[in-house]
Design a protein around this motif. Sequence first.
Motif, mmCIF file in Angstrom:
data_model
loop_
_atom_site.group_PDB
_atom_site.id
_atom_site.type_symbol
_atom_site.label_atom_id
_atom_site.label_comp_id
_atom_site.label_asym_id
_atom_site.label_seq_id
_atom_site.Cartn_x
_atom_site.Cartn_y
_atom_site.Cartn_z
ATOM 1 N N GLY A 179 14.563 44.701 73.637
ATOM 2 C CA GLY A 179 15.390 43.846 72.773
ATOM 3 C C GLY A 179 16.681 44.545 72.417
ATOM 4 O O GLY A 179 17.778 43.986 72.560
ATOM 5 N N GLU A 225 10.234 45.601 71.225
ATOM 6 C CA GLU A 225 10.700 46.371 70.071
ATOM 7 C C GLU A 225 9.541 47.170 69.502
ATOM 8 O O GLU A 225 8.383 46.859 69.777
ATOM 9 C CB GLU A 225 11.291 45.467 68.987
ATOM 10 C CG GLU A 225 10.313 44.467 68.404
ATOM 11 C CD GLU A 225 10.985 43.552 67.377
ATOM 12 O OE1 GLU A 225 11.119 42.352 67.684
ATOM 13 O OE2 GLU A 225 11.340 44.030 66.305
ATOM 14 N N GLY A 235 11.891 47.582 65.170
ATOM 15 C CA GLY A 235 12.807 46.469 64.874
ATOM 16 C C GLY A 235 14.079 46.635 65.685
ATOM 17 O O GLY A 235 14.596 47.744 65.828
ATOM 18 N N ILE A 236 14.588 45.514 66.212
ATOM 19 C CA ILE A 236 15.729 45.587 67.127
ATOM 20 C C ILE A 236 16.960 46.175 66.445
ATOM 21 O O ILE A 236 17.657 47.030 67.000
ATOM 22 C CB ILE A 236 16.033 44.191 67.714
ATOM 23 C CG1 ILE A 236 14.887 43.759 68.632
ATOM 24 C CG2 ILE A 236 17.350 44.203 68.485
ATOM 25 C CD1 ILE A 236 15.050 42.392 69.259
ATOM 26 N N LYS A 249 5.810 46.013 70.499
ATOM 27 C CA LYS A 249 5.413 44.611 70.716
ATOM 28 C C LYS A 249 5.595 44.332 72.197
ATOM 29 O O LYS A 249 6.713 44.342 72.695
ATOM 30 C CB LYS A 249 6.329 43.666 69.934
ATOM 31 C CG LYS A 249 5.979 43.481 68.516
ATOM 32 C CD LYS A 249 6.722 42.277 67.933
ATOM 33 C CE LYS A 249 6.626 42.315 66.423
ATOM 34 N NZ LYS A 249 7.888 42.156 65.725
#
Lengths: 131, 373
Positions: free
Chosen positions: B232, B33, B36-37, B21
């Motif tokens: 992130g 990310e 997912g972080i 992203k």
Amino acid sequence: MIPNELKYTNDHEWVRVNGDVAEIGITHFAQDQLGDIVFVEIPAVGTMLEAGVALGVVESVKTVSDILAPVSGEVLEVNPKLQEDGDDFHPELVNSDPYGEGWMLRLRLSDSAELDKLLDAEAYKAITEEA
Amino acid sequence: MTATGLLRTPLYEVHKREGGKIVEFAGWEMPVEYSGIKQEHLAVRKDVGLFDLSHMGEIEIVGKEAIYFIDGLVTNDIMRIQQGQCMYTCMCRPNGGIIDDLIVYRFPDLENGNQYFWLVVNASNCAKDFQWVKDHGTPGVTITDLSMKTALLAVQGPNAQNYLQPFTDADLEVLSYYHLTRGDVAGIPAVISRTGYTGEDGFEIYIDWDKAEELWNALRQAEGHILPIGLGARDTLRLEAGYSLYGHEIDEDTLPVNASLGWVSSLNTGDYIGRDALIKEKTEGIKTAIVGLMMQSRAIPRQGYPVEDNEGHVVGKITSGTFSPSLERGIALAMVDTAHRSTGTELKVVVRNRREPAVIQRPPFWRGSVRRG
């Protein structure tokens, strides 16, 4: 991921209508944008909400985002699994099941005419494509 | 340069292909990310992760007596730095305000006897730093901005050495913490340092800009399937480790001793720009300091939120805050009045009009595999 039977707002909230009760949450698009949800702040049962006004926030690891009330009414129920002082706190349900177990609150509609201002699935889909 | 005026590293298309992203950071389009972080964060804590840090800046300084030049610009006692060593420090203005925090890399002296250094600086301050160094240049010192020619990938995690060793002829076992070496990685000439920003063991690998994609692909496609990590998770990892970030704990209105950088500021060795201001602040007694805060409720602290004592007086504010994936609660760094800085002090963080309980805890919040010596 835009169920046909729901209604939507420009700000990525959804509404499920059952008679004069509206169930509210944030959409798949919203949870995807936010990332891992870690905290949800929603008002207590009995609070009067006003359409278009922030009712609370949803927090991901990285950021905080307002949740705007899609319609007006009195809060009847809040999702116990999103309560920060609950024993069964599972904010990740908003990511994994945004239209089901990730529901946020239920309210009694004070003006059902407001429902006409919401977007249907197709109109909402168009918005997510522009974003 | 893109139509938006934002810069891209050589891995922009790769990041998109990897599902990154993309967001704007310090004038660059970077991946915040991928998967997912939380997942990325935990991968670095438990195993190993791969970062693209090519947006960071590298300033080359060459000269017979370059060490004296650098010693006059940074707060740490650079006269102690050995060939092959790295040193964390900061540069200040005459009033003590911090221009940037950075790492000085001292390479082996060149054959002609010239000393050879890099300053590795924050992406957000690269242009400012380069201009500052140039403006203070002295005859006999050559200063070159290598940032747009130098890409940087980081491999971080307790398994970093196991993962990276098969790719390189450099002996990583003997490369100690805050030291550098040159070697090939996946056949590509590189500078490798045992440094990082995660609190885990790891390496930072500097290569030519146009070799970045080749190196990324080589590292990603090996059987270990190292996970790509975005900015992130880089932030949650550094915050758990208690590391400062420019624009949060550090800025031009802050002196090193207030920003917990007193340990990299030497007050009684060689002179440097800002030293008198630092000595004055220390002598008069510092008035504010950075502390760590562990939230006692589920609320999450964020930059800018006020910090109060239990009587409702504002005593400071949050400089960095997040949800810690390792601890599963909110953690923060805050700048507070020194009267309230003791470990164990109970304070309140004002989160959207609610006073949420927090306790001062000395960072790091998480002790990872980072080598200490």
